[in-house]
Design an enzyme around this catalytic site. Structure first.
Site, short mmCIF file in Angstrom:
data_model
loop_
_atom_site.label_atom_id
_atom_site.label_comp_id
_atom_site.label_asym_id
_atom_site.label_seq_id
_atom_site.Cartn_x
_atom_site.Cartn_y
_atom_site.Cartn_z
N CYS A 1 21.13 86.97 68.12
CA CYS A 1 21.34 88.36 67.74
C CYS A 1 22.27 89.01 68.76
O CYS A 1 22.70 88.40 69.72
CB CYS A 1 20.00 89.07 67.74
SG CYS A 1 18.75 88.19 66.80
N ARG B 1 29.78 88.64 64.63
CA ARG B 1 28.86 87.52 64.82
C ARG B 1 28.00 87.27 63.60
O ARG B 1 27.33 86.24 63.51
CB ARG B 1 27.93 87.79 66.01
CG ARG B 1 28.63 87.94 67.33
CD ARG B 1 27.70 88.60 68.33
NE ARG B 1 26.39 87.98 68.32
CZ ARG B 1 26.05 86.96 69.08
NH1 ARG B 1 26.93 86.45 69.90
NH2 ARG B 1 24.84 86.45 69.00
N TRP C 1 19.93 88.60 63.58
CA TRP C 1 20.19 87.40 62.76
C TRP C 1 18.82 86.74 62.68
O TRP C 1 18.31 86.21 63.67
CB TRP C 1 21.23 86.53 63.46
CG TRP C 1 21.34 85.14 62.93
CD1 TRP C 1 20.69 84.03 63.39
CD2 TRP C 1 22.17 84.68 61.87
NE1 TRP C 1 21.06 82.94 62.68
CE2 TRP C 1 21.96 83.29 61.75
CE3 TRP C 1 23.06 85.30 61.00
CZ2 TRP C 1 22.62 82.52 60.79
CZ3 TRP C 1 23.72 84.53 60.06
CH2 TRP C 1 23.50 83.17 59.96
N ASN D 1 17.06 88.83 72.08
CA ASN D 1 17.89 87.75 71.56
C ASN D 1 17.26 86.45 72.06
O ASN D 1 16.94 86.35 73.24
CB ASN D 1 19.31 87.92 72.14
CG ASN D 1 20.31 86.98 71.51
OD1 ASN D 1 19.96 86.22 70.62
ND2 ASN D 1 21.55 87.05 71.96
N GLY D 2 17.07 85.47 71.19
CA GLY D 2 16.47 84.20 71.61
C GLY D 2 15.24 83.88 70.78
O GLY D 2 15.05 84.46 69.71
N GLU E 1 31.51 62.19 58.26
CA GLU E 1 31.63 63.56 58.75
C GLU E 1 32.92 63.72 59.58
O GLU E 1 33.64 64.71 59.45
CB GLU E 1 30.39 63.94 59.57
CG GLU E 1 30.45 65.28 60.26
CD GLU E 1 30.75 66.46 59.35
OE1 GLU E 1 30.72 66.31 58.12
OE2 GLU E 1 31.03 67.54 59.89
N LYS F 1 36.05 66.42 58.70
CA LYS F 1 36.53 67.44 59.64
C LYS F 1 38.06 67.36 59.75
O LYS F 1 38.74 68.37 59.73
CB LYS F 1 35.93 67.24 61.05
CG LYS F 1 34.51 67.65 61.25
CD LYS F 1 34.24 69.11 61.38
CE LYS F 1 33.90 69.71 60.05
NZ LYS F 1 32.58 69.58 59.54
N GLU G 1 39.73 68.68 56.54
CA GLU G 1 39.61 70.10 56.18
C GLU G 1 40.38 71.04 57.10
O GLU G 1 40.82 72.08 56.64
CB GLU G 1 38.15 70.53 56.01
CG GLU G 1 37.35 70.77 57.25
CD GLU G 1 35.94 71.32 56.94
OE1 GLU G 1 35.01 70.89 57.62
OE2 GLU G 1 35.79 72.19 56.06
N HIS H 1 37.69 43.94 51.74
CA HIS H 1 37.63 43.88 50.27
C HIS H 1 38.72 44.73 49.62
O HIS H 1 38.64 45.00 48.42
CB HIS H 1 36.25 44.30 49.78
CG HIS H 1 35.17 43.37 50.26
ND1 HIS H 1 35.07 42.06 49.83
CD2 HIS H 1 34.17 43.53 51.16
CE1 HIS H 1 34.06 41.47 50.44
NE2 HIS H 1 33.49 42.34 51.26
N LYS I 1 33.81 79.60 53.56
CA LYS I 1 32.64 79.23 54.36
C LYS I 1 31.44 78.94 53.46
O LYS I 1 30.69 78.01 53.70
CB LYS I 1 32.31 80.37 55.35
CG LYS I 1 31.13 80.08 56.27
CD LYS I 1 31.46 78.96 57.24
CE LYS I 1 30.30 78.58 58.13
NZ LYS I 1 30.45 77.21 58.68
C1 AGP Z 1 31.88 71.91 56.36
O1 AGP Z 1 32.77 71.76 57.40
C2 AGP Z 1 32.45 72.33 55.11
N1 AGP Z 1 33.08 73.59 55.28
C3 AGP Z 1 31.64 72.17 53.83
O2 AGP Z 1 31.68 70.83 53.53
C4 AGP Z 1 30.16 72.64 53.81
O3 AGP Z 1 29.39 71.81 54.63
C5 AGP Z 1 29.63 72.59 52.36
O4 AGP Z 1 30.37 73.48 51.56
C6 AGP Z 1 28.16 72.93 52.26
O5 AGP Z 1 27.88 74.20 52.75
P1 AGP Z 1 26.42 74.64 53.09
O6 AGP Z 1 25.94 73.80 54.22
O7 AGP Z 1 26.51 76.09 53.44
O8 AGP Z 1 25.60 74.40 51.84
#
Ligand code: AGP
Length: 605
Positions: free
Chosen positions: A2, A27, A73, A99-100, A478, A482, A485, A501, A600
């Site tokens: 927070c 934030r 938050w 906060n915490g 993963e 990264k 994206e 293969h 996001k």
């Molecule tokens: C993560 O780097 C991405 N922006 C994306 O794959 C994200 O993880 C996905 O859209 C799921 O989002 P969520 O965790 O909010 O459900």
């Protein structure tokens, strides 16, 4: 995580408090509030924006020159007016913002209720105001000191009382707090941006220190009551830099926040002796009689689901599947009342994930949510929720929320094992406690090297491959997401054994390959796959854990992560791969926090 502000000085406190809170809006928060001493305590709260809080003063502003403010938050209790800070004691003379996380708040609350204290919220914070009330004997600072001696957890606290109209008490433990120094005024804040309109000179509190702040002076004590000289800093950041705590992007800040985020994820769930405390969040009837587990998610959260599925398969006899939510929604699946559906989502608002769990729920499944956002749609629709407690994640690319998801899944796998088999692997939990420090050491040791590699090699590539076997494959997936994206470099993750293969045809001199080697039982197999790559002059950057092995024939560069339980290695290998993506993206000049075409929170199908 927070936001806190506090003010004591010459002018009415409301304006500087609102101004400070506005600077913390970036934030993310779900509710806000302030308390002003004038001469009685006046508390103003809202479940909403700072603008809504400001609107409460259209008919007049209290004239008190001492006050505290907060953006919340949610961690304990839904976002609501009642749960918004500040929180008061029974007599409504003392107000606290926090906060915490107070880990032992349930025990303390029970004790205080038995002594007659009346609680008005579901928060962990409210125990602090009642503890200060309990220990108050005329000196607010001493009462706060006595109260914090009862607390286990992390906290930054600001406390005021109507009995002390010129005194603001501040204290911190594992949660930041700075005191901005003005002309006969002081402004307290959890984050530097809230100070910048007032001053560039600040005092930083250390863990365990208590500050007694009045219009005239600040006196700082340690936990033994010894007076301390606070550390003075001169802030040179501009407001935009300050929001990012001096980091160039939120993503980099969030990568560096991971040691703290994981400590928060573990707080109250794993004792120092490795004892698990999850019964409050995961009631026994959620697990009773289950035969199948479906871990459902999208994107990065799906990679966490793959990790969780691996752990549960390894430690139980359950039928476990990781499922992409967008596929799960429309395919034929066997799901009934013996199924536990675990939905993983940072935001808790992803449309595909919500659609998938609604389908599972309609077929009788029990739903466990793992999410970062208290009060999100997913959290509200689930039968039980495990919060990741990673703090607000602002960059589109998920970093700290992902490792916090892995951490929750590690705890959950041990808990399910305990429930079904009566025992769990104590070594895994013991090693989990070491992860925050190990993350910090990786960040310190590898950043420059990874930056150089990513800037020179990955940023210049058109195709890259990420290889792993077993649990390392989920991590590789993963890592490649990264890079795609934020750096917009094509990347593909593959089980290393699959190369021969087909995809081996694409390996030619200079093609960058990031390989992961943390699983001892698969190490020889992986290294022989890498020899196939080296024979075609592919260029291998290996992230490994076993420092005793000779990798000279299999890799061009080797980065060692500290030794841990193999099941926890993905929490460590994620960090260099996040940095690789970050530095490849910055080398290519991209807007890292807002990558093209992405949002996001994906609330459409
Ligand atoms: C993560 O780097 C991405 N922006 C994306 O794959 C994200 O993880 C996905 O859209 C799921 O989002 P969520 O965790 O909010 O459900």
């Amino acid at each position: 995580m927070c936001g806190i502000v506090g003010y004591v000085g010459r002018t009415t406190a409301v304006q500087p408090l609102l101004k400070g809170l506005k600077k913390l809006e970036y934030r993310g928060y779900d509710s806000a509030g302030i308390a002003v001493v004038e001469p009685h305590l006046q508390v103003y709260k809202t479940q909403g924006r700072i603008a809504d809080l400001e609107a409460l003063f259209t008919k007049g502003v209290p004239q008190g020159t001492l006050g505290i403010g907060h953006t919340r938050w949610a961690t304990h209790g839904q976002p609501s007016w009642e749960n918004a800070h500040p929180h008061c004691d029974c007599s409504e003379e003392i107000a606290v913002v926090h906060n915490g996380i107070i880990e032992n708040y349930l025990e303390l609350r029970k004790e205080l209720e038995a002594e007659g204290h009346v609680f008005r919220s579901e928060t962990d914070t409210e125990v602090v105001s009642h503890l200060v009330e309990k220990y108050y004997e005329g000196d607010l600072g001493c009462a706060v000191q006595a109260a914090i001696a009862q607390l286990i957890g992390s906290y930054a606290l600001a406390v005021v009382s109507s009995r002390h109209p010129n005194e603001l008490i501040a204290v911190r433990q594992d949660s930041p707090l700075v005191i901005g120094v003005g002309e006969e005024e002081y402004i307290l804040a959890s984050d530097v941006p809230a100070l910048l309109d007032f001053t560039r000179t600040a005092w930083v509190l250390d863990d365990g220190q208590v500050a007694r702040i009045t219009r005239e002076s600040v006196v700082v004590f340690d936990q033994h009551g010894e007076q301390q000289k606070p550390q003075t800093i001169r802030i040179n950041w501009d407001p935009v830099q300050a929001e990012k705590e001096g980091y160039a992007h939120f993503m980099l800040k969030e990568i560096h926040e991971q040691p703290r985020a994981i400590r928060q994820t573990l707080a109250g769930r794993l004792g120092v002796r490795g004892n698990l405390q999850l019964a409050e969040e995961i009631p026994a009837d959620l697990l009773h009689g289950i035969t199948d587990v479906h871990l459902i998610a999208c994107g990065t959260a799906y990679h966490a689901a793959l990790y969780g599925a691996y752990l549960l398969q390894d430690s139980t006899d359950l039928q476990v599947h990781a499922e992409l939510a967008s596929e799960y929604r429309y395919k034929r699946v066997r799901v009934d009342d013996r199924t536990l559906a675990i939905a993983i989502s940072q935001s808790g608002e992803t449309a595909d994930t919500l659609g998938a769990i609604r389908k599972a729920k309609a077929a009788g499944a029990r739903i466990l949510a793992i999410t970062n956002v208290v009060g999100s749609t997913l959290a509200r629709e689930a039968d039980a929720v495990m919060y990741t407690h990673a703090g607000p994640e602002i960059a589109v690319a998920s970093t700290k929320a992902y490792t916090a998801q892995l951490c929750c899944l590690g705890l959950l796998a041990a808990y399910v094992q305990l429930h079904l088999r009566g025992a769990y692997d104590p070594e895994l939990l013991r090693q989990l406690l070491e992860i925050p420090d190990q993350m910090a050491s990786i960040l310190q040791a590898c950043e420059e090297r990874v930056k150089e590699y990513a800037g020179q090699r990955l940023a210049a590539a058109s195709d890259t491959f990420y290889l792993g076997r077993g649990l390392d494959l989920a991590s590789a997936m993963e890592g490649q997401l990264k890079l795609k994206e934020i750096a917009y470099v094509h990347a593909e993750a593959l089980p290393a054994g699959e190369l021969k293969h087909g995809t081996l045809a694409l390996i030619e001199p200079g093609v960058p390959i990031v390989a992961l080697a943390t699983q001892p039982h698969l190490l020889d197999k992986l290294l022989s796959n890498l020899r196939e790559v080296k024979a075609r002059n592919g260029e291998v950057f290996l992230i490994a854990m076993d420092g005793e092995r000779d990798y000279s024939q299999t890799a061009d560069e080797v980065l060692l992560v500290p030794p841990t339980h193999p099941m926890l290695a993905p929490l460590l290998t994620a960090l260099p791969m996040q940095l690789m993506a970050y530095y490849a993206a910055t080398a290519r000049g991209h807007d890292v926090d807002k990558p093209r075409n992405l949002a996001k929170s994906v609330t459409v199908e």
